[in-house]
Design a protein around this motif. Structure first.
Motif: not given
Length: 78
Positions: A16-32
């Protein structure tokens, strides 16, 4: 793409990868949500990412694509 390819060559089935820089809080929620879909519902990574992203879309705090659209799953699609 280089880091993704490195993981694939090292034997990772999916990444699972991101295609551009991402928001830390949003990434944490998405990965959860992503791992909950895999561990609790038994979905494969592609379906789990889709479910997690759809869930984020339906939450007012995270509905903007900025928080979830950067993520894709690379690798075995079956």
């Amino acid at each position: 793409m280089g880091l993704t390819r490195g993981f694939m060559y090292a034997g990772a089935k999916d990444v699972a990868v991101s295609l551009w820089s991402v928001n830390d809080a949003g990434t944490s929620e998405l990965m959860k949500r992503f791992y909950q879909q895999i561990l609790e519902k038994g979905l494969n990574p592609v379906a789990a990412m889709r479910a997690a992203q759809l869930g984020m879309m339906q939450t007012e705090q995270w509905e903007a694509p900025y928080y979830w659209a950067a993520f894709v799953v690379r690798g075995e699609w079956r």
